[in-house]
Design a protein around this motif. Structure first.
Motif, PDB file in Angstrom:
ATOM      1  N   VAL C 539       0.854  -1.199   0.000  1.00 31.75           N
ATOM      2  CA  VAL C 539       0.000   0.000   0.000  1.00 31.75           C
ATOM      3  C   VAL C 539       0.886   1.244   0.000  1.00 31.75           C
ATOM      4  O   VAL C 539       0.650   2.203  -0.747  1.00 31.75           O
ATOM      5  N   ARG C 540       1.906   1.180   0.824  1.00 30.04           N
ATOM      6  CA  ARG C 540       2.815   2.320   0.901  1.00 30.04           C
ATOM      7  C   ARG C 540       3.478   2.575  -0.451  1.00 30.04           C
ATOM      8  O   ARG C 540       3.583   3.717  -0.916  1.00 30.04           O
ATOM      9  N   GLY C 541       3.899   1.494  -1.111  1.00 30.41           N
ATOM     10  CA  GLY C 541       4.531   1.618  -2.425  1.00 30.41           C
ATOM     11  C   GLY C 541       3.601   2.304  -3.422  1.00 30.41           C
ATOM     12  O   GLY C 541       4.025   3.170  -4.202  1.00 30.41           O
ATOM     13  N   ARG C 542       2.327   1.919  -3.348  1.00 35.61           N
ATOM     14  CA  ARG C 542       1.392   2.538  -4.292  1.00 35.61           C
ATOM     15  C   ARG C 542       1.171   4.009  -3.974  1.00 35.61           C
ATOM     16  O   ARG C 542       1.042   4.852  -4.867  1.00 35.61           O
ATOM     17  N   LEU C 543       1.154   4.334  -2.699  1.00 38.02           N
ATOM     18  CA  LEU C 543       1.019   5.750  -2.315  1.00 38.02           C
ATOM     19  C   LEU C 543       2.205   6.561  -2.835  1.00 38.02           C
ATOM     20  O   LEU C 543       2.044   7.674  -3.356  1.00 38.02           O
ATOM     21  N   TYR C 544       3.395   5.982  -2.675  1.00 35.26           N
ATOM     22  CA  TYR C 544       4.583   6.700  -3.137  1.00 35.26           C
ATOM     23  C   TYR C 544       4.521   6.934  -4.636  1.00 35.26           C
ATOM     24  O   TYR C 544       4.868   8.011  -5.142  1.00 35.26           O
ATOM     25  N   LYS C 545       4.092   5.912  -5.369  1.00 39.60           N
ATOM     26  CA  LYS C 545       4.009   6.062  -6.823  1.00 39.60           C
ATOM     27  C   LYS C 545       3.018   7.160  -7.188  1.00 39.60           C
ATOM     28  O   LYS C 545       3.277   7.987  -8.067  1.00 39.60           O
ATOM     29  N   PRO C 554       4.285  18.365  -5.697  1.00 42.29           N
ATOM     30  CA  PRO C 554       4.530  18.979  -4.375  1.00 42.29           C
ATOM     31  C   PRO C 554       5.761  18.416  -3.684  1.00 42.29           C
ATOM     32  O   PRO C 554       6.330  19.069  -2.818  1.00 42.29           O
ATOM     33  N   LEU C 555       6.169  17.206  -4.085  1.00 44.83           N
ATOM     34  CA  LEU C 555       7.373  16.635  -3.473  1.00 44.83           C
ATOM     35  C   LEU C 555       8.553  16.713  -4.443  1.00 44.83           C
ATOM     36  O   LEU C 555       9.520  15.970  -4.350  1.00 44.83           O
ATOM     37  N   GLY C 556       8.466  17.620  -5.409  1.00 43.79           N
ATOM     38  CA  GLY C 556       9.540  17.803  -6.364  1.00 43.79           C
ATOM     39  C   GLY C 556       9.717  16.565  -7.220  1.00 43.79           C
ATOM     40  O   GLY C 556       8.748  15.916  -7.618  1.00 43.79           O
ATOM     41  N   LYS C 557      10.956  16.187  -7.439  1.00 51.14           N
ATOM     42  CA  LYS C 557      11.225  15.039  -8.297  1.00 51.14           C
ATOM     43  C   LYS C 557      11.513  13.794  -7.463  1.00 51.14           C
ATOM     44  O   LYS C 557      12.190  12.874  -7.929  1.00 51.14           O
ATOM     45  N   ALA C 558      10.995  13.806  -6.258  1.00 52.34           N
ATOM     46  CA  ALA C 558      11.307  12.697  -5.343  1.00 52.34           C
ATOM     47  C   ALA C 558      10.837  11.372  -5.917  1.00 52.34           C
ATOM     48  O   ALA C 558       9.771  11.267  -6.496  1.00 52.34           O
ATOM     49  N   LYS C 559      11.700  10.378  -5.769  1.00 54.98           N
ATOM     50  CA  LYS C 559      11.328   9.008  -6.135  1.00 54.98           C
ATOM     51  C   LYS C 559      10.782   8.322  -4.870  1.00 54.98           C
ATOM     52  O   LYS C 559      11.024   8.783  -3.749  1.00 54.98           O
ATOM     53  N   PRO C 560      10.057   7.217  -5.056  1.00 56.22           N
ATOM     54  CA  PRO C 560       9.533   6.500  -3.876  1.00 56.22           C
ATOM     55  C   PRO C 560      10.597   6.276  -2.806  1.00 56.22           C
ATOM     56  O   PRO C 560      10.318   6.378  -1.614  1.00 56.22           O
ATOM     57  N   LEU C 572       8.949  13.986   2.365  1.00 56.96           N
ATOM     58  CA  LEU C 572      10.316  13.743   1.902  1.00 56.96           C
ATOM     59  C   LEU C 572      11.148  13.280   3.087  1.00 56.96           C
ATOM     60  O   LEU C 572      11.133  13.901   4.154  1.00 56.96           O
ATOM     61  N   ALA C 573      11.858  12.195   2.874  1.00 58.64           N
ATOM     62  CA  ALA C 573      12.677  11.678   3.972  1.00 58.64           C
ATOM     63  C   ALA C 573      13.698  12.727   4.402  1.00 58.64           C
ATOM     64  O   ALA C 573      13.965  12.898   5.597  1.00 58.64           O
TER      65      ALA C 573
END
Lengths: 180, 330, 763
Positions: C539-545, C554-560, C572-573
């Motif tokens: 679920v978390r992975g899908r949210l990140y995607k 809003p999170l820039g170019k952040a990857k999962p 963002l971590a």
């Protein structure tokens, strides 16, 4: 044995007497006809759909069926419902006020004074009865006077902590929340 | 539990009417033992007479300076009564050593006298038991008998009486007041319960048409030097393996009066008057107490698993008498 | 099915909950009486069944007369072997997840009686009371055959079992020459220990309520440690399709192993419901709770030889244990000894003897609670013979590799358990001399023992569904028998998805939910917790995607890989202040809910390279009345190493409960068999003694830090069993230290202590 059974069959009534009674259960008056052989426990669980009062042995050997009758804790499994005609019965379902738990219920949650939860209603009713009896002054006395309620999960130390918390009017010890 | 008819007695006379002429009728008050046995199918009355509304629920002073404990006073109310506590502390302790707080809130004094044995075989209808089914044999002899009698047993029955309260009542030489169609009578405590003999199905000398109305405690309560010691397999909520009610009067280090009764060892609360008399005039010390213990257990006999009770009873008597000698008014 | 428990605000956890001492999420339902157990579902038209138990132990039924019962008003039907419906014939159809090899017991199958109080009839009536009375009126005649129920009588006819059951490992091959090493050892102990039959006796008696639905399907409320296990067994035995039955078990009033196998009340209730087309409840009586499985009695020989410095030179541990005539129940009794201590000359042997009893059944720490007390009492005897501190002796023979398998432990912080436990207990103040401490007539003794249990894992599934409202529902068909499953699974889910615990609902105890194994053996956090973690991670992975694809970035170019979930936001971590609410992420991705199901499987390869176990060091203080022989346990300190502890509050309670049961095992619990009748005699809670409140003094539980990357992704080993294992020996050893009396037959009742004291004073 057979002869005695045969005699019994001749004299025993085919059905037990059904008797009209009135009970105040958790503040609500209930009028009903009950068969004489129905225990208060079975009446609560099966007829009144109040299964919060538990059947752990049905023989007065475990305390899971403890309820308060006219304010005193008793084993409902060894009580015929007809014999409590006119009495006030308080079960675990009747302790909380709306959504607000009774202090003893809250203390059991806070102190983790249970595991499977099956003896819990009896423990809580017993603890409420214990406090109103006013005979327990020391931890040893609480332990002895709570020994009529068996907890196979072994939550006893936490049950004592919960009762002492209510007796002392104290909040649960934070140390208990975070061992080591 | 078999079907039965139920009636509620409004007076003693009413109750007696209910009882008379109905062989399978039982009176019910606390119900803690009778209903248990009915569920186990050990007792099968066809009629129950509820006597809980009778006016037998008071503790009163007697003319002789003692106390009259109403048959329907609960064990809890008796134990916590201030007069009982201060004048008969041994009795209060004995009651509180029995059962659980809930059961003591239900169980009555009359019912306590009439409770039946906790022998495994008596309770299990799949096994032989002369008390339950006369003539079927005694399963406990040669069977599992760890909790059984070492005194006064017979070849027909080695069951024990399970009460704690009754052991103290025996030591206090209480009297049982009963009433029946032939009027009222008083039974000395010693004569109330029976030994099994060849009729173990009969526990007491109460006639089937009589009911217990009260227990009279004599004035002498041994409050200064008495105790109730209960030895059991766990710290609470268990029947006695051996229990001892011990009471002494002591003057100048010498015993002037003694009472000694044991529970868990016989078909009835076991009071030994010979051993009591042997103590009188002797110093209140371990030596005298050991002699008394030996006297009580002179004819004790084990049945295998319960052999240990003989040694345990000796130790418990010694300990209880020492504790009683040392005790002071609570 | 399960209402969301109302959690008081004060108890609400602010953030991720793993490792937090959270109060039980199902607590409010339990303390208000709203939690419903199997026999508490009242439905219209419900009828009641009561079981008739045989009066003989072995033989056959020659006649059953049900007429008197059927004449009673209210009685509807009496089922016997003569009129029961058709059921499966093949043994394999009667197997369940916990069945050992053999031929499982079949209620009402034929006229054979194979154990005492075997169910021989079921009386069904309109009321519970009428059914009970009807049961008393069924007349059964038997032809009895000779039986044998005494393990001592059959110990020399015992046989060596094979791998009769999943999870069972036969003892390893002998190492070195143990007999010779024993003969040559400078100091030795060679003794026999006896343990009795015990019964689980959960507070809730086994019951099943079978609801007969309008369409003929069954909804079964069963007391079980595995709804799927009961489900597949019922379908198999009665030849029903999987969709025709659903088993529900949201609350279980304790089990300790008694619910690992479907018990006969389930069979009875289902049979009656199918035949009568009515909803049926069958609940066992307390005496009937002694008719379907127990901890088996065991006789053990332990021989140890050591050099004067305490180095073990020889170890022989042989056990003979009871099994039934129809199944080969096995448990790991002796292997622990060879695993716990380094020794070059070892023989471990395990045998079964067939007796006319019901098949034994796993009971809390099965095998370990039997075998470990024997080796740990023997180690104490050896320490005494060596005049050595018993902790020191154990450390002298400590091993960081499992000598049985010659593998490393995945983690083993037993040394730290000894150190921290000893510190908390005050062990350094112990005078090694027996009878050296007293208070009045109380002799005081201090004893120690270690404990061990496997850190197992099974395959399990879980499903996680995150709604746009931020509420997460996680489900798996596992059980909560008081273990805290609802709570710890909620914590794992909340922690993984950065949600407040109040936003998580965990569903369990339902055969319709994703598959989970029976709850037992301390493996539920490991098995189901790992599945919950995996599902939530998906679920978390899908949210990140979704967050990475959000319009306006809003999170820039952040990857999962750069994201974290915290406090209901994707952040963002590197810069947690830059964050988006989960709801916004989902809305922007056009999803109302994210649902993921995952299966967790053990790390088979890594696991195979290691031995995985929990450990404990238990310290006990006892007070023994020298006149009367009574023993009271005044203090226990149990230091446990079990990997990561998900919830120290519920885990602490579990260990405490294990300690209490261990006190019962040490001092009180024994089911007495009348061998003449072949029948258990003290089959009730008045005479089968379990501890009561007054028996329990102070219990102090310590969780020792332990890091483990092999056991499972959570690093958690489970604590259901470890609490009991070391306790009986610690107490027995303390009794010796108090009195100088060694009682080698459990439970240590006052008669055994007195016999020892008398022998001592005679000597």
């Amino acid at each position: 044995m057979d002869q005695r059974l045969a005699e019994l069959r001749d004299t025993a009534p085919a059905v037990p007497d059904r008797i009209p009674i009135s009970l105040v259960v958790n503040g609500v008056e209930k009028r009903m006809e009950v068969a004489a052989w129905t225990t208060l426990l079975d009446l609560l669980r099966n007829t009144l759909d109040l299964p919060g009062t538990k059947k752990g042995c049905d023989h007065g050997q475990c305390g899971a069926c403890t309820v308060l009758v006219d304010g005193r804790r008793i084993n409902s499994c060894l009580t015929l419902a007809v014999m409590k005609d006119g009495c006030e019965v308080t079960t675990i379902e009747g302790l909380a006020t709306g959504d607000v738990l009774h202090p003893m219920q809250q203390a059991f949650v806070d102190h983790d004074a249970y595991q499977c939860g099956y003896c819990t209603p009896g423990q809580i009713c017993s603890a409420v009865g214990l406090i109103s009896e006013g005979q327990a002054r020391t931890r040893e006395e609480i332990r002895d006077l709570m020994s009529g309620n068996i907890c196979r999960c072994g939550a006893y130390p936490n049950i004592i902590a919960a009762i002492e918390g209510v007796l002392g009017g104290t909040a649960p010890a934070q140390a208990k929340e975070d061992p080591a | 539990m078999r079907a039965f008819s139920y009636s509620r007695a409004e007076s003693v006379a009413d109750a007696l009417k209910g009882v008379v002429g109905h062989g399978e009728t039982k009176v019910v008050a606390g119900g803690t033992n009778l209903l248990d046995l009915m569920k186990a199918d050990v007792m099968r009355p066809t009629r129950l007479v509820d006597i809980t509304r009778l006016p037998l629920n008071r503790i009163e002073e007697t003319a002789e300076g003692g106390l009259r404990l109403g048959a329907l006073v609960t064990n809890a109310d008796t134990a916590h009564d201030e007069r009982v506590r201060s004048r008969y502390p041994m009795l209060s302790r004995a009651i509180l050593a029995g059962a659980s707080a809930q059961l003591r809130n239900m169980a009555t004094n009359g019912g306590n006298l009439l409770q039946r044995t906790r022998c495994y075989y008596f309770y299990d209808t799949g096994t032989p038991c002369n008390k339950r089914e006369p003539g079927s044999g005694c399963g406990a002899i040669g069977g599992v008998n760890r909790i059984h009698a070492i005194l006064g047993a017979s070849e027909h029955c080695i069951a024990t009486h399970p009460s704690d309260m009754c052991v103290a009542l025996a030591a206090l030489a209480a009297e049982i007041r009963v009433t029946g169609p032939r009027g009222e009578r008083t039974i000395p405590f010693e004569a109330f319960h029976r030994l099994p003999g060849d009729a173990p199905q009969i526990d007491t000398n109460l006639a089937p048409d009589e009911i217990v109305t009260a227990i009279d405690l004599p004035a002498r309560g041994f409050a200064a030097h008495s105790t109730y010691l209960k030895v059991r397999d766990r710290q609470s909520y268990a029947f006695a393996l051996v229990s001892v009610a011990a009471a002494l009067e002591i003057e100048d280090g010498k015993v002037t009066a003694a009472r000694l009764a044991l529970g868990g060892v016989a078909h009835k609360p076991w009071r030994d008057q010979a051993a009591e008399e042997a103590l009188v005039g002797r110093p209140a010390d371990a030596g005298s107490f050991a002699v008394a213990a030996e006297a009580v257990l002179r004819d004790a006999r084990g049945f295998g698993h319960n052999d240990f009770k003989i040694d345990l009873a000796r130790r418990a008597i010694l300990r209880a008498l020492q504790d009683a000698a040392a005790s002071e008014t609570p | 099915m399960i209402a969301k428990p109302a959690i008081p605000d004060v108890l609400r956890e602010p953030g991720p909950g793993i490792g937090k001492p959270l109060s039980r999420v199902d607590g409010p339902l339990k303390v208000t009486g709203q939690a419903r157990y199997a026999a508490e579902f009242n439905v219209p038209g419900l009828v009641h069944g009561y079981i008739v138990s045989s009066t003989i132990t072995k033989g056959r039924i020659t006649r059953i007369d049900t007429a008197a019962a059927l004449r009673r008003p209210g009685v509807l039907h009496v089922f016997t072997h003569e009129n029961r419906p058709h059921v499966a014939w093949f043994d394999r159809k009667w197997k369940d997840e916990d069945a050992p090899s053999g031929s499982p017991f079949r209620p009402l199958y034929d006229d054979r009686i194979v154990h005492a109080m075997q169910p021989v009839a079921l009386v069904v009536a309109e009321t519970f009371e009428a059914a009970r009375e009807g049961a008393r009126l069924v007349q059964v005649e038997y032809e009895a055959e000779p039986h044998e129920t005494d393990l001592a009588a059959r110990r020399h006819e015992a046989f060596t079992p094979g791998k009769e059951k999943g999870g069972f490992e036969p003892p390893p091959k002998p190492r070195g020459d143990p007999d010779r090493a024993l003969a040559e050892a400078a100091v030795k102990v060679d003794v026999e220990y006896v343990q009795p039959t015990e019964h689980h006796n959960p507070m809730e008696m086994h019951g099943s309520t079978v609801v007969y639905n309008d369409d003929g399907t069954l909804t079964v409320h069963d007391k079980t440690q595995g709804a799927p296990n009961s489900h597949s067994w019922v379908c198999s035995v009665f030849g029903l399709s999987k969709s025709a039955v659903r088993v529900i078990s949201p609350f279980v009033g304790g089990a300790f192993g008694s619910g690992l196998r479907p018990q006969h009340q389930l069979f009875m209730a289902v049979m009656a419901a199918l035949q009568l087309k009515r909803s049926v409840r069958v609940e066992l009586s307390r005496p009937q709770m002694f008719t379907f499985g127990h901890r088996p009695p065991t006789i053990q020989r332990v021989a140890l030889g050591a050099a004067p410095d305490g180095t073990l030179q020889a170890m022989i541990h042989e056990a003979v244990q009871e099994s039934s005539q129809f199944e080969n129940y096995v448990e790991i009794v002796v292997n622990w000894s060879g695993q716990q201590y380094r020794c070059d000359n070892v023989r471990l042997d395990y045998k079964l003897a067939r007796l006319d009893v019901f098949t034994p059944l796993d009971m809390r720490a099965p095998g370990a609670a039997t075998g470990v007390p024997a080796i740990e009492m023997a180690m104490d005897e050896l320490a005494h013979a060596l005049r050595m501190d018993p902790v020191e002796l154990r450390l002298r023979n400590y091993t960081d590799r499992d000598p049985n398998q010659d593998k490393p432990f995945s983690s083993k912080e037993l040394r730290a358990c000894f150190a921290q436990g000893a510190e908390r207990f005050g062990w350094s103040r112990r005078n090694p001399q027996p009878r050296s401490m007293r208070e009045g007539r109380q002799l005081i003794g201090w004893g120690v023992a270690s404990g061990v249990w496997d850190a197992m894992q099974g395959q399990a599934d879980a499903r996680a569904t995150l709604g746009i409202d931020g509420h997460l529902v996680v489900a798996s068909a596992t059980a909560d028998i008081g273990t805290g499953t609802y709570t710890v699974m909620s914590q794992i889910a909340a922690g993984t998805l950065g949600l407040p615990i109040g936003n998580v609902t965990f569903k369990l105890g339902d055969s319709a939910l994703p598959m989970a194994p029976i709850e037992g053996g301390s493996w539920t956090v490991s098995s189901v917790g790992s599945a919950v973690l995996a599902a939530c991670e998906r679920v978390r992975g899908r949210l990140y995607k979704l967050a990475a694809k959000m319009e306006g970035a809003p999170l820039g170019k952040a990857k999962p890989a750069d994201m974290v979930l915290t406090d209901g936001h994707v952040a963002l971590a590197a810069d947690p202040a830059r964050r988006v609410p989960i709801a916004e992420v989902m809305r922007s991705g056009g999803v109302l809910a994210i649902e993921e199901e995952a299966r967790s499987v053990p790390y088979y390869v890594k696991r195979a390279q290691h031995t995985l176990a929990t450990h404990s060091a238990v310290f006990a203080e006892v007070r023994v009345d020298e006149d009367l022989g009574t023993v009271q346990v005044s203090r226990i300190v149990s230091a446990v190493a079990a990997g990561r502890i998900i919830n120290p509050k519920t885990a602490g309670s579990q260990v405490m409960g294990g300690v209490v049961m261990g006190i019962g095992m040490a001092l009180e619990e024994e089911t007495f068999m009348d061998h003449g009748l072949g029948r258990y005699m003290n089959h009730d809670l008045a005479e089968y003694h379990v501890p009561v409140n007054a028996d329990i003094g102070s219990i102090d539980v310590i969780f020792v830090d332990e890091h483990d990357e092999v056991v499972n992704p959570l690093g958690a080993k489970g604590v259901g069993e470890i609490g009991i294992v070391g306790v009986p020996a610690a107490i027995a050893n303390a009794v010796f230290h108090a009195t100088g009396v060694r009682v080698r037959e459990l439970p240590i009742t006052l008669d055994k202590v007195l016999a020892g004291l008398s022998r001592r004073s005679a000597a």
